[in-house]
Design a protein around this motif. Structure first.
Motif, PDB file in Angstrom:
ATOM      1  N   GLN A  88      28.175  55.499 -18.361  1.00  0.00           N
ATOM      2  CA  GLN A  88      29.251  56.403 -18.745  1.00  0.00           C
ATOM      3  C   GLN A  88      30.119  56.887 -17.595  1.00  0.00           C
ATOM      4  O   GLN A  88      31.180  57.444 -17.808  1.00  0.00           O
ATOM      5  N   LYS A  89      29.654  56.705 -16.361  1.00  0.00           N
ATOM      6  CA  LYS A  89      30.384  57.232 -15.214  1.00  0.00           C
ATOM      7  C   LYS A  89      30.330  56.265 -14.054  1.00  0.00           C
ATOM      8  O   LYS A  89      29.415  55.454 -13.945  1.00  0.00           O
ATOM      9  N   CYS A  90      31.307  56.406 -13.172  1.00  0.00           N
ATOM     10  CA  CYS A  90      31.327  55.641 -11.935  1.00  0.00           C
ATOM     11  C   CYS A  90      31.422  56.648 -10.791  1.00  0.00           C
ATOM     12  O   CYS A  90      32.248  57.562 -10.828  1.00  0.00           O
ATOM     13  N   PHE A  91      30.561  56.495  -9.808  1.00  0.00           N
ATOM     14  CA  PHE A  91      30.540  57.405  -8.662  1.00  0.00           C
ATOM     15  C   PHE A  91      30.974  56.651  -7.414  1.00  0.00           C
ATOM     16  O   PHE A  91      30.576  55.507  -7.194  1.00  0.00           O
ATOM     17  N   ALA A  92      31.780  57.313  -6.578  1.00  0.00           N
ATOM     18  CA  ALA A  92      32.126  56.794  -5.256  1.00  0.00           C
ATOM     19  C   ALA A  92      31.291  57.573  -4.250  1.00  0.00           C
ATOM     20  O   ALA A  92      31.335  58.807  -4.226  1.00  0.00           O
ATOM     21  N   VAL A  93      30.521  56.854  -3.445  1.00  0.00           N
ATOM     22  CA  VAL A  93      29.595  57.495  -2.520  1.00  0.00           C
ATOM     23  C   VAL A  93      29.831  56.916  -1.132  1.00  0.00           C
ATOM     24  O   VAL A  93      29.904  55.702  -0.943  1.00  0.00           O
ATOM     25  N   SER A  94      29.926  57.795  -0.142  1.00  0.00           N
ATOM     26  CA  SER A  94      30.074  57.366   1.241  1.00  0.00           C
ATOM     27  C   SER A  94      28.695  57.184   1.856  1.00  0.00           C
ATOM     28  O   SER A  94      27.816  58.023   1.642  1.00  0.00           O
ATOM     29  N   ILE A  95      28.511  56.086   2.608  1.00  0.00           N
ATOM     30  CA  ILE A  95      27.222  55.838   3.256  1.00  0.00           C
ATOM     31  C   ILE A  95      27.437  55.598   4.746  1.00  0.00           C
ATOM     32  O   ILE A  95      28.526  55.219   5.177  1.00  0.00           O
ATOM     33  N   PRO A  96      26.396  55.806   5.553  1.00  0.00           N
ATOM     34  CA  PRO A  96      26.508  55.560   6.993  1.00  0.00           C
ATOM     35  C   PRO A  96      26.765  54.081   7.275  1.00  0.00           C
ATOM     36  O   PRO A  96      26.252  53.203   6.578  1.00  0.00           O
ATOM     37  N   GLU A  97      27.554  53.812   8.304  1.00  0.00           N
ATOM     38  CA  GLU A  97      27.836  52.426   8.692  1.00  0.00           C
ATOM     39  C   GLU A  97      26.584  51.665   9.059  1.00  0.00           C
ATOM     40  O   GLU A  97      26.514  50.452   8.887  1.00  0.00           O
ATOM     41  N   SER A  98      25.564  52.371   9.559  1.00  0.00           N
ATOM     42  CA  SER A  98      24.319  51.696   9.989  1.00  0.00           C
ATOM     43  C   SER A  98      23.663  50.945   8.834  1.00  0.00           C
ATOM     44  O   SER A  98      22.964  49.958   9.058  1.00  0.00           O
TER      45      SER A  98
END
Length: 150
Positions: free
Chosen positions: A137-147
Protein backbone atom coordinates in the motif's frame (compact mmCIF):
# COMPACT_ATOMS: atom_id res chain seq x y z
CA UNK A 1 27.07 -20.64 -6.90
CA UNK A 2 30.31 -21.94 -8.22
CA UNK A 3 30.65 -24.80 -5.75
CA UNK A 4 29.31 -28.18 -6.84
CA UNK A 5 26.50 -28.21 -4.26
CA UNK A 6 22.79 -28.75 -4.25
CA UNK A 7 20.63 -27.67 -1.31
CA UNK A 8 17.39 -29.16 -0.05
CA UNK A 9 14.82 -27.74 2.33
CA UNK A 10 12.92 -30.41 4.18
CA UNK A 11 10.03 -30.24 6.58
CA UNK A 12 6.58 -31.50 7.36
CA UNK A 13 3.57 -29.63 5.96
CA UNK A 14 1.96 -29.37 9.41
CA UNK A 15 5.07 -27.85 11.04
CA UNK A 16 6.66 -24.44 10.63
CA UNK A 17 10.21 -25.68 11.03
CA UNK A 18 12.28 -26.64 8.01
CA UNK A 19 15.81 -27.92 7.72
CA UNK A 20 18.48 -27.03 5.18
CA UNK A 21 20.91 -29.68 3.94
CA UNK A 22 23.78 -29.36 1.46
CA UNK A 23 24.86 -32.24 -0.79
CA UNK A 24 27.94 -32.35 -2.99
CA UNK A 25 27.21 -33.00 -6.66
CA UNK A 26 28.85 -36.20 -7.85
CA UNK A 27 29.07 -37.23 -4.21
CA UNK A 28 31.47 -40.07 -3.57
CA UNK A 29 31.90 -42.33 -0.61
CA UNK A 30 34.36 -39.91 1.01
CA UNK A 31 32.17 -36.79 0.69
CA UNK A 32 29.53 -35.91 3.20
CA UNK A 33 26.34 -33.92 3.54
CA UNK A 34 26.13 -30.80 5.66
CA UNK A 35 23.14 -30.06 7.85
CA UNK A 36 22.49 -26.48 8.95
CA UNK A 37 20.23 -27.50 11.86
CA UNK A 38 22.77 -26.22 14.41
CA UNK A 39 21.95 -22.64 13.36
CA UNK A 40 18.33 -22.81 14.46
CA UNK A 41 15.03 -22.45 12.61
CA UNK A 42 15.39 -21.71 8.90
CA UNK A 43 13.86 -18.33 7.93
CA UNK A 44 15.05 -17.84 4.37
CA UNK A 45 17.37 -19.63 1.99
CA UNK A 46 19.48 -18.67 -1.03
CA UNK A 47 19.01 -14.94 -0.63
CA UNK A 48 21.93 -13.56 -2.67
CA UNK A 49 24.18 -16.37 -1.43
CA UNK A 50 23.03 -16.41 2.21
CA UNK A 51 20.62 -18.41 4.32
CA UNK A 52 19.02 -16.90 7.43
CA UNK A 53 18.11 -18.61 10.70
CA UNK A 54 16.45 -17.85 14.03
CA UNK A 55 18.68 -19.15 16.80
CA UNK A 56 17.11 -18.27 20.17
CA UNK A 57 15.79 -14.96 18.76
CA UNK A 58 19.20 -14.12 17.27
CA UNK A 59 19.16 -13.57 13.53
CA UNK A 60 22.00 -15.60 12.00
CA UNK A 61 23.15 -15.33 8.40
CA UNK A 62 25.27 -18.05 6.79
CA UNK A 63 27.28 -17.27 3.68
CA UNK A 64 26.69 -20.48 1.73
CA UNK A 65 29.89 -20.11 -0.33
CA UNK A 66 32.20 -20.42 2.68
CA UNK A 67 29.92 -21.13 5.69
CA UNK A 68 30.95 -17.90 7.46
CA UNK A 69 28.33 -16.75 9.94
CA UNK A 70 27.09 -13.27 10.80
CA UNK A 71 25.00 -12.49 13.90
CA UNK A 72 22.63 -9.59 13.32
CA UNK A 73 21.57 -7.04 15.93
CA UNK A 74 17.94 -7.10 14.77
CA UNK A 75 15.74 -9.74 16.42
CA UNK A 76 14.82 -12.94 14.60
CA UNK A 77 11.36 -13.48 16.08
CA UNK A 78 8.39 -12.40 13.96
CA UNK A 79 10.38 -11.91 10.75
CA UNK A 80 7.94 -11.65 7.86
CA UNK A 81 10.42 -11.41 5.00
CA UNK A 82 14.19 -11.15 4.71
CA UNK A 83 16.28 -10.36 1.63
CA UNK A 84 19.93 -9.64 0.89
CA UNK A 85 21.16 -7.38 -1.88
CA UNK A 86 24.91 -6.88 -2.07
CA UNK A 87 26.15 -5.83 1.36
CA UNK A 88 22.69 -4.98 2.68
CA UNK A 89 20.09 -7.15 4.40
CA UNK A 90 16.47 -6.04 4.61
CA UNK A 91 13.97 -7.54 7.04
CA UNK A 92 10.32 -6.78 7.71
CA UNK A 93 8.53 -7.85 10.88
CA UNK A 94 4.99 -8.72 11.93
CA UNK A 95 4.85 -5.55 14.08
CA UNK A 96 5.43 -3.27 11.05
CA UNK A 97 9.16 -2.69 11.60
CA UNK A 98 11.57 -2.70 8.68
CA UNK A 99 15.31 -3.11 9.35
CA UNK A 100 18.27 -2.30 7.14
CA UNK A 101 21.45 -4.16 8.18
CA UNK A 102 25.05 -4.60 7.10
CA UNK A 103 25.46 -8.15 5.72
CA UNK A 104 29.18 -8.16 6.61
CA UNK A 105 28.93 -7.13 10.26
CA UNK A 106 25.30 -7.68 11.28
CA UNK A 107 24.99 -4.08 12.50
CA UNK A 108 21.65 -2.37 12.04
CA UNK A 109 21.96 0.68 9.80
CA UNK A 110 18.39 1.77 10.38
CA UNK A 111 14.89 0.89 11.44
CA UNK A 112 11.63 2.16 10.00
CA UNK A 113 8.20 1.75 11.57
CA UNK A 114 5.96 1.33 8.53
CA UNK A 115 2.67 1.27 10.41
CA UNK A 116 1.57 -1.52 8.09
CA UNK A 117 0.03 -4.83 9.03
CA UNK A 118 0.95 -6.40 5.66
CA UNK A 119 4.75 -6.31 5.69
CA UNK A 120 5.83 -8.06 2.51
CA UNK A 121 7.98 -5.83 0.33
CA UNK A 122 8.88 -6.14 -3.33
CA UNK A 123 12.14 -5.50 -5.14
CA UNK A 124 14.09 -2.67 -3.58
CA UNK A 125 15.29 0.00 -5.99
CA UNK A 126 18.55 1.82 -5.28
CA UNK A 127 19.21 5.35 -6.55
CA UNK A 128 22.50 6.62 -5.12
CA UNK A 129 22.12 6.33 -1.35
CA UNK A 130 18.33 6.32 -1.53
CA UNK A 131 16.32 3.12 -1.43
CA UNK A 132 12.76 2.84 -2.65
CA UNK A 133 10.99 0.14 -0.68
CA UNK A 134 7.57 -0.80 -2.03
CA UNK A 135 5.05 -2.47 0.23
CA UNK A 136 1.56 -3.34 -0.97
CA UNK A 137 0.00 0.00 0.00
CA UNK A 138 2.93 2.38 0.42
CA UNK A 139 6.34 3.18 -0.97
CA UNK A 140 9.07 4.51 1.32
CA UNK A 141 12.22 6.40 0.32
CA UNK A 142 15.01 5.63 2.77
CA UNK A 143 18.53 7.03 2.86
CA UNK A 144 21.31 4.55 3.67
CA UNK A 145 25.04 4.94 4.38
CA UNK A 146 27.32 4.72 1.34
CA UNK A 147 29.30 1.96 3.08
CA UNK A 148 26.41 -0.44 2.47
CA UNK A 149 26.63 0.19 -1.27
CA UNK A 150 30.31 -0.77 -1.56
Amino acid sequence: MEQPYVYTVDGKPDQMEHSLTRFTLGQTEGSSTKSYDEYGMLLSVRTDGMAFFNQDNTLIGINLADDKTVSFTAPADEVTLIQKQGNTVFASYDNGSFYIMDARTGAAAGRLDTGLSYNYFGNIITDGTTLLVHFEQKCFAVSIPESLLQ
